[in-house]
Structures are given as C-alpha cells and as structure tokens.
Write an enzyme that holds these catalytic residues in place. Structure first.
Site, mmCIF file in Angstrom:
data_model
loop_
_atom_site.group_PDB
_atom_site.id
_atom_site.type_symbol
_atom_site.label_atom_id
_atom_site.label_comp_id
_atom_site.label_asym_id
_atom_site.label_seq_id
_atom_site.Cartn_x
_atom_site.Cartn_y
_atom_site.Cartn_z
ATOM 1 N N ARG A 85 3.790 -0.225 -4.926
ATOM 2 C CA ARG A 85 3.550 -0.773 -3.583
ATOM 3 C C ARG A 85 2.208 -1.514 -3.484
ATOM 4 N NH1 ARG A 85 6.882 1.644 0.222
ATOM 5 N NH2 ARG A 85 5.467 0.977 1.867
ATOM 6 N N TRP B 189 -2.885 -2.643 -1.667
ATOM 7 C CA TRP B 189 -2.570 -4.063 -1.880
ATOM 8 C C TRP B 189 -3.357 -4.794 -0.799
ATOM 9 C CZ3 TRP B 189 -0.346 -8.190 0.785
ATOM 10 C CH2 TRP B 189 0.043 -9.278 0.005
ATOM 11 N N GLU C 28 16.489 -18.065 -9.009
ATOM 12 C CA GLU C 28 16.119 -16.683 -9.326
ATOM 13 C C GLU C 28 15.478 -16.615 -10.723
ATOM 14 O OE1 GLU C 28 15.643 -14.126 -7.794
ATOM 15 O OE2 GLU C 28 15.802 -12.478 -9.218
ATOM 16 N N ASN D 95 -1.284 2.107 5.851
ATOM 17 C CA ASN D 95 -0.412 1.058 5.314
ATOM 18 C C ASN D 95 0.033 0.203 6.500
ATOM 19 O OD1 ASN D 95 3.046 1.164 4.214
ATOM 20 N ND2 ASN D 95 1.598 -0.489 4.099
ATOM 21 N N GLY D 96 -0.260 -1.096 6.456
ATOM 22 C CA GLY D 96 0.102 -1.975 7.575
ATOM 23 C C GLY D 96 -1.056 -2.886 7.906
ATOM 24 N N GLU E 252 6.866 -15.060 -11.601
ATOM 25 C CA GLU E 252 6.383 -13.783 -11.091
ATOM 26 C C GLU E 252 5.745 -12.922 -12.184
ATOM 27 O OE1 GLU E 252 9.728 -11.621 -9.551
ATOM 28 O OE2 GLU E 252 8.521 -10.562 -8.077
ATOM 29 N N LYS F 207 5.728 -4.324 -4.639
ATOM 30 C CA LYS F 207 7.185 -4.212 -4.591
ATOM 31 C C LYS F 207 7.731 -4.347 -3.179
ATOM 32 C CE LYS F 207 11.184 -3.225 -6.432
ATOM 33 N NZ LYS F 207 11.771 -4.329 -7.206
ATOM 34 N N CYS G 239 0.844 -1.188 0.000
ATOM 35 C CA CYS G 239 0.000 0.000 0.000
ATOM 36 C C CYS G 239 0.882 1.242 0.000
ATOM 37 C CB CYS G 239 -0.935 0.077 1.196
ATOM 38 S SG CYS G 239 -2.067 -1.284 1.326
ATOM 39 N N HIS H 270 16.290 -37.803 -8.263
ATOM 40 C CA HIS H 270 15.613 -38.177 -7.020
ATOM 41 C C HIS H 270 14.123 -37.845 -7.060
ATOM 42 C CE1 HIS H 270 19.425 -39.250 -5.296
ATOM 43 N NE2 HIS H 270 19.925 -38.079 -5.672
ATOM 44 N N LYS I 135 11.713 -15.292 -11.424
ATOM 45 C CA LYS I 135 11.405 -14.213 -12.380
ATOM 46 C C LYS I 135 10.314 -14.671 -13.337
ATOM 47 C CE LYS I 135 12.737 -11.548 -10.799
ATOM 48 N NZ LYS I 135 13.549 -11.328 -9.651
HETATM 49 C C1 AGP Z 1 11.564 -10.345 -6.505
HETATM 50 O O1 AGP Z 1 11.421 -10.206 -7.849
HETATM 51 C C2 AGP Z 1 10.448 -10.038 -5.660
HETATM 52 N N1 AGP Z 1 9.664 -8.979 -6.062
HETATM 53 C C3 AGP Z 1 10.554 -10.327 -4.180
HETATM 54 O O2 AGP Z 1 10.893 -11.671 -4.060
HETATM 55 C C4 AGP Z 1 11.503 -9.487 -3.304
HETATM 56 O O3 AGP Z 1 12.827 -9.769 -3.616
HETATM 57 C C5 AGP Z 1 11.208 -9.793 -1.825
HETATM 58 O O4 AGP Z 1 9.902 -9.413 -1.530
HETATM 59 C C6 AGP Z 1 12.170 -9.124 -0.876
HETATM 60 O O5 AGP Z 1 12.148 -7.745 -1.007
HETATM 61 P P1 AGP Z 1 13.300 -6.843 -0.411
HETATM 62 O O6 AGP Z 1 14.548 -7.156 -1.157
HETATM 63 O O7 AGP Z 1 12.834 -5.437 -0.616
HETATM 64 O O8 AGP Z 1 13.425 -7.190 1.039
#
Ligand code: AGP
Length: 609
Positions: A27, A74, A482, A99-100, A489, A604, A2, A505, A486
């Site tokens: 956000r 969010w 990673e 926010n929270g 996501e 984000k 948020c 395995h 990506k």
């Molecule tokens: C990665 O593409 C993500 N958006 C997510 O995994 C992110 O890395 C994670 O939420 C941690 O965020 P930060 O690095 O701001 O702590």
C-alpha cells in the site's frame, strides 16, 4: 495508499505490528514507523524507506508495549522523510497513524499554530493529532475528544489513535479509507486490510463509513456516523496467513502470473449449471435489473480501465448494447449525461480506489438506478456501495502490477456480457460457443506460460531501451495498452500503445531501430489490416516483436521477430494474449534490476485522489 496497523493485547504487540506492516507494504513503502505506550510514555521509531529499515532499527534499539500503532507510507503531503513518517505525536501525549487526505489541513495548521502547537512535519496528518489534543482540553476522555476533532476535518481518513492518558484504549476511525478490526482472544487489532492480521486472527469486523471504535482488552464499542452505539458482525475470513506468501517464486508478480489458470477457473467455478450461466451469480435480483437496462457505463482506473475497454468491444459486438467507458477520475468531474436505465459497471481489484468509488457515487447522484461491481475484495467499499456484484476470486494480489486481477476481470466481464447479451443480440449458439471458450482458457494460458523462457531471452533486447511502442487492433488494442502499462510501471521504460491503424497519423515518425514495436497479432478478422500496419513499421527500419497465432504462416523479414502464441478462440483471445506481455514486462524489469513487486512511486491500492 498507506497501510495502518495497530493492536491492544496482553503481550508485546511490536512483532505483530511489524509483520502487519510487511504485509501492508504493497500500500506504500517510502517510509515506515511504529509507536507504543509503555509506562505512561510514547516510544516511537521511524525510518525512511521500506519496512525492513524499520525492522533493523528496532533490532538495534528495541521498544515494546501492549498497545501500539504502526504505518507504512505513500507520500501525499510532504516528501518521503523520517520527519514525515507516521506515527505523528502531539506534545508527547497522543499518537496517530493516518491513511487518507485531510483537505483543510492548511487552515487547521494556521489555527493550531496560533494556539501554540509546534509542527514537526509537512504532513496533513499532523493537524489531526494536534486537533485531538486541543479537543482534550475541553472534553472528557479520548473518545469524546476524537469525536469533537473529527468534526473539524474535511477529507478522507482511516485512523489509529492512542494517548498516554488512556493507555488501555485504542481508537479506530473510518471515513473514506478502509479499516478492519481483527478480533483475537483477549486482544484486538486494527489494519487497513485483513491480510495484515491473518497471522493473529481470521475473525474480522469491517468498519462502516463514519464509524468510530473504542477498543480495550475487555470491551469493543462502535459508534456509527450518527453517533449511535452499533453492533457490527464478526466475519470469518477464508484467507490463511500463507495465502499472501511468495512460495518458491522470486517475486509476487511472477507467482501471480502463474496463478492465472487457477484464478480464472475460480472465476468460473459454480457459476454455470449444465453449461448455462446462472444470473444469480451477480446477486439475487440480477435478472430483474438486467431486464430493465438499456445501456452500460463502465468506470475504472488503470489496468481495470483496460479490462473495461475490452468489455466495451464485447458488449457492443456480442450483445449489441450501447456501452460507454471512462476513466473514473475524469467521469467524476465532467458533468456527464447518463442515458436512462444505464447499468453502471465499476471494475476494481481492490474495491477501494478513491476515484472509482467517487465516480460511482457521482453516477448515483446523476440518477443511475443500477450499479454492478466487478471486484476482487469481498468486503471492499465498492462492493458495499453496489447493488450487484461479481467477485473475480483471483485471490490476494500483492504485486503492485496487476496481473491475475486483470485476466479474471476480463473473464468476469465476459460473464456479464453473456447475462446482459441474452436480452439483446446474443444467440443461444453464440452463448454456448463463448461458454466453451471460457472453460478452455485455463488450459490455453498454461500453454502460453510455456513461452516463459523464450520471452525471457527476448526481454534482453529491451534492457537498454528507453522507449517502446505497443500495437494492437480491436479488442487487442486495450491489451497493447495493458502491455505498455506493465512495462512502464515495473521497468520504467517509457511505453505507449496505439491502435495499429493510428500509426500513420503521427507516431510513425518515432520509428527507428531503437524503438522496439511490440505487436499483438491474433488470427482474427483484423489480421490483414494489422499485417499492413506491421509492414509500414518494418519498411521504415522499425524492429518488431510480434506475438502471433501459431497457425499463421512465417514472415520472412529481418525486422520482424515472431513469438508463436498457441491458437486461441476468437472472443476470449485478449485474455490469452495478455499473458506474454506480462511475462515480457516482468523479465525486462528483472534484467533492469528494478523493484518488481514494489515499483518506485506507486502503491497497490490508490485510496487517495
Ligand atoms: C496496474 O498494474 C496498476 N497497479 C493500477 O493501474 C491499478 O489497476 C489501478 O490503480 C486501479 O486499481 P483497482 O483495480 O484496485 O481499482
């Protein structure tokens, strides 16, 4: 999660709040809303979906005011809907953006309903605004009512509050979620992030935990967690309004992928003298701390966790120091045992990830004496909670999918490996070799970026797929993780990563012509092992896409497509091999027509549990 923005000025704040929301959309982006006070009345507009929807609504039916608050959401409590969108209002008198998460919202809701308050949303936030309204009946003024109400709340919040009874007062509160005050000339603004306010000011006050600010045109009063009036410094941001522009790029993610050579050079900039890493880059007492540590514990989430996984290989191989790593949300509730003199290393792009922050606090409770943060946001909570800090200096990262933050984290972590490793097994010669590898990274990544067209063509094979496997070994296993993160996501294709040796395995059962298997194959000591794993897949009809060192011999196998990656030095090759996987995910997402920069359900900065 948020984004909050608010303002009090001598001009209409609506366009400023809208621009702020656009800049905070990373956000959260499931609904947006804005409210102003004008003529002793609250006017509010809310819309499901992105800020653009709210903008259109306001174009069709404008509102204006010199005081206002706004929010991009969010969803946590209550589905995305107009009714659940902020601001929330109590009896046409008080409006709040939040926010929270308020953890005791159910109990408060019950009590307030008994007191006759009507609820119009499913959110936890609505209890805040009613609680303030209720407190106003027994206290003098908005500020005191807010102070009284906050005592009843359990959980985390950043709040923007205004009331028709005091239309010249904006209240801002911070506990567990970030909030800054932008200081203009004869005007003040509040926001979850400085980026929101850069078009109107570069001067910021960063509220501390527990702070409550009473803001009017002529006066700014800040009370700390002990209710003492305090002065907080005004800091000048180095960022400019266009630092968060897309420029000529179609998406922020692509821009940020292409910024990596520069971002990495910034991570290295000024941290070496005569080719020797300066330990004060981590803080003035870094050398003393490093002299005393005997083990490393890394805590992080998501992509930052993947950076930590690579670093664990480096710490143990190059420095020979014991290194553990754990996902922050697990560590915080696991009752872990920390070895004495462990350095806690947190990694976070935003520095506001709730789980990472909580894990750090948990580690301190468990007796950790030293904490170091690898972070991209200088004024973030994580930075403020840490004894030592190494800023990644990637510049603002707007795309929800982390790219340049990751490769700069890895670069920063290698600097830490050098600094710590000197006290353990890292020889002077090895240090010099790694240093020269680090400085060659920007050039290597420039070369990898030239594979963009080839990877775009390759991406076409993924557009119709439902699943993908990613394989790697050693330091490149986290890179495979990673790459899989990506892809899922931003393209919504189910992707999983395995250490290639683990295939037999179980996951080998998944292999068929419909499951692309992306493999990261640098020319290192594990290559021969990896080749056997590749053969295991091909022999079962699996379709492999292998990102392979250009110096290696061609493989004649119709099941294997090779993408030749420029030859890279050994230790830093995970950083280089990350880039083609970012490009692959990006192009697949573009082909699938997903929202690359703001993928569904995500945000984000994950400031809630
Ligand atoms: C990665 O593409 C993500 N958006 C997510 O995994 C992110 O890395 C994670 O939420 C941690 O965020 P930060 O690095 O701001 O702590």
């Amino acid at each position: 999660m948020c984004g909050i923005v608010g303002g009090i000025a001598q001009r209409n704040v609506v366009p400023i709040l809208l621009e702020g929301l656009r800049r905070l959309e990373y956000r959260g982006y499931d609904s947006a809303g804005l409210a102003v006070i004008n003529n002793q009345q609250i006017y509010r507009k809310r819309e499901l979906g992105k800020v653009k929807g709210l903008e259109l609504l306001l174009e069709a039916d404008p509102i204006s005011g010199v005081i206002g608050i706004a929010h991009t959401r969010w969803a946590t409590h209550g589905k995305p809907s107009t009714a659940n969108a902020h601001p929330h209002i109590s009896r046409n008198k008080i409006a709040v953006v939040h926010n929270g998460i308020i953890e005791n919202h159910e109990h408060l809701r019950e009590v307030q309903q008994k007191n006759g308050y009507e609820f119009t949303s499913e959110t936890d936030t609505e209890v805040i605004v009613h609680e303030i309204n209720h407190a106003m009946e027994s206290t003098d003024g908005l500020l005191n009512a807010v102070k009284k109400a906050l005592k009843k709340l359990e959980g985390a919040y950043a709040l923007g509050i205004m009331s028709v009874d005091e239309p010249d007062t904006l209240i801002a509160c911070r506990k567990g979620s970030p909030l800054v005050i932008g200081v203009g000339f004869g005007e003040y603004f509040i926001a979850s992030d400085v980026a929101a306010l850069l078009p109107v000011t570069q001067r910021f006050i960063f509220l501390e935990e527990g702070d409550i600010a009473k803001i009017s045109i002529n006066e700014l009063l800040i009370y700390d967690a002990q209710d003492q009036l305090v002065k907080r410094p005004i800091k000048q941001s180095q960022l400019t309004a266009d630092a968060v522009d897309k420029g000529e790029y179609r998406h922020y993610m692509l821009k940020e992928i292409y910024e990596q050579p520069f971002a990495i050079s910034q991570t290295l900039e000024g941290r070496f003298v005569n080719n020797r890493l300066q330990e004060n880059a981590f803080g003035h007492n870094a050398a003393e701390v490093f002299d005393n540590i005997k083990a490393i514990q890394i805590l992080a989430c998501g992509t930052s966790y993947h950076a930590g996984l690579v670093a664990r290989y480096w710490f143990e191989k190059l420095a020979h120091i014991p290194c553990n790593i754990e996902v922050a949300s697990e560590f915080r509730y696991r009752n872990p045992v920390l070895a004495p003199d462990t350095l806690i290393v947190t990694i976070s792009q935003s520095g506001e990830t709730a789980d990472t922050l909580a894990a750090l606090l948990e580690a301190k409770k468990l007796g950790a004496r030293y904490a170091l943060a690898i972070c991209n946001v200088p004024e973030s909570s994580l930075v403020r909670e840490s004894d030592l800090v190494l800023m990644t200096r990637a510049g603002p990262e707007i795309g929800v999918a982390s790219t340049k933050a990751f490769t700069t984290q890895l670069t920063a972590l290698m600097l830490l490996v050098i600094a710590v490793g000197r006290r353990f097994h890292l020889t002077e010669i090895a240090e010099q070799k790694i240093t020269s590898e680090l400085f060659s990274l920007p050039g290597k990544i420039e070369q990898v970026l030239q594979l963009d067209d080839e990877i775009r063509v390759l991406a076409e094979q993924f557009a119709e797929k439902q699943h993908a496997l990613f394989l790697g070994r050693g330091t490149h296993y986290p890179i495979a993780m990673e790459g899989a993160l990506k892809l899922k996501e931003i393209s919504y294709i189910h992707a999983e990563a395995y250490p290639a040796g683990e295939l037999k395995h179980g996951p080998l059962a998944l292999i068929d012509a419909d499951m692309p298997v992306v493999t990261v194959a640098p020319n290192n000591s594990l290559l021969e092992k990896l080749k056997s794993n590749i053969q295991e897949v091909s022999a079962r009809g699996g379709q492999l896409i292998v990102f392979m060192d250009e110096t290696l011999a061609t493989v004649n196998d119709e099941n294997i497509q090779i993408v030749r990656v420029p030859q890279v030095d050994n230790e830093t090759s995970p950083i280089v091999y990350t880039v083609p996987l970012q490009l692959l995910a990006y192009h697949v997402a573009v082909l699938k027509g997903t929202d690359v920069d703001q993928p569904r359900n995500l945000a984000k900065s994950v400031t809630v549990e």
